[in-house]
Design a protein around this motif. Structure first.
Motif: not given
Length: 238
Positions: A128-130, A135-148, A176-178
């Motif tokens: 995904i490119q954007g 970028l946030g979150g308090k647990q092991e799984r962090v959230r990221a938002l990308i605007q394409g 990002v790659t995933g």
């Protein structure tokens, strides 16, 4: 009537920002709230603020108790027209969910649903490119938002270690790659990203992604109106 004598509510639309939420979509979400609160005086729309896209409104005076009763009733009604209509809007607009708050207290939430009967799912390594705008979150799984480049917000997840490396690139263009999961509703003929776990990333130049895609759109294409570009891309990557 004193301005402080009011109760504030926020309908938070997940998967977009104030900058990427079109006015036409904003109007439809507000229309559902307006229909629910129809007939009540002293209900006012106030603003749209960041935090995904937060639609803020206030209720004053004698309307406060009636408004709260109607808003809370949505949470316990499995056949709520308001929830059903908002769910359809989320699906049509490509947004992942909506949450209503009274101040900071959650009242109810709605999540997008797919038509599983007509849905095709593809899981694969993807990119995904954007522009990374959250970028946030308090647990092991962090959230990221990308605007394409299409102005749509793509919700991704990553671990804390990778999030620390990604933090300096907030508000910049990245790739990002995933591990991705794409779902296609055959009735709508549209692919929607339902899950993406970031494994790596690459910073991009400051050149506008929208300009890049605009230039690419001017190149000759072998795809016709009846073809399936996304399907062709998936085949080409295997």
């Amino acid at each position: 009537m004193a301005r402080y004598d009011k109760t504030t509510y926020t309908l938070r639309i997940l998967g977009c920002t104030p900058e990427t939420l079109p006015m036409s979509q904003l109007a439809k979400y507000l229309s559902e709230l307006s229909n629910l609160l129809e007939g009540l005086e002293n209900v006012h729309f106030e603003s749209v603020t960041p935090g995904s896209a937060c639609l803020n409104f206030a209720v004053e005076g004698d309307s406060k108790s009636k408004a709260r009763a109607r808003l809370v009733s949505v949470a316990s009604d499995p056949k709520s027209t308001t929830k059903s209509n908002i769910r359809k809007l989320l699906r049509n607009n490509g947004h992942s969910g909506a949450k209503l708050y009274q101040g900071k207290m959650p009242v109810w939430s709605v999540h997008r649903e797919f038509n599983r009967k007509n849905q095709v799912t593809v899981k694969k390594t993807d990119k995904i490119q954007g522009r990374l705008f959250d970028l946030g979150g308090k647990q092991e799984r962090v959230r990221a938002l990308i605007q394409g480049a299409d102005s749509r917000a793509y919700k991704c997840h990553l671990n804390i270690q990778l999030a620390e490396k990604l933090k300096p690139y907030l508000w910049t263009n990245i790739q990002v790659t995933g591990d991705a999961e794409w779902s296609k509703d055959a009735m709508r003929n549209e692919w929607i990203l339902t899950n993406f776990v970031i494994k790596d990333f690459t910073p991009l130049s400051s050149e506008s992604l929208r300009d890049i895609f605009s230039e690419l759109s001017q190149l000759p294409s072998q795809w016709t109106g009846d073809s399936d570009p996304h399907g062709d891309i998936l085949k080409a990557r295997h």
